[in-house]
Design a protein around this motif. Structure first.
Motif: not given
Length: 83
Positions: A27-42, A49-54
């Motif tokens: 039921q989540m939108t793509g933007d909601e999913i990306l917001a939940m898996d977002c993190y900062e690195d450096g 999720l994008c890294e896993i798919v890649g």
């Protein structure tokens, strides 16, 4: 009332959402999913999720399979490198 659930980055989503985990995610939108898996690195925003798919697409692009991924699936850095 609701039960307070304490969780961190390594919590099991099935424990957080119970049996409704698939229903909740679908039921989540793509933007909601990306917001939940977002993190900062450096200081740079990354998406797990994008890294896993890649990484999965890169597996299909290995010499042992003989398959090439479609250009639309390549990351911007791969397209820039001509892959």
């Amino acid at each position: 009332g609701h039960t307070l659930v304490v969780y961190d980055d390594y919590s099991d989503m099935k424990q957080i959402y119970g049996r409704r985990v698939v229903e909740t995610i679908t039921q989540m939108t793509g933007d909601e999913i990306l917001a939940m898996d977002c993190y900062e690195d450096g200081g740079r925003e990354r998406h797990e999720l994008c890294e896993i798919v890649g990484a999965l697409l890169a597996l299909a692009d290995t010499p042992t399979t003989g398959h090439r991924t479609h250009a639309s699936h390549a990351t911007s850095s791969q397209r820039a490198a001509g892959r």
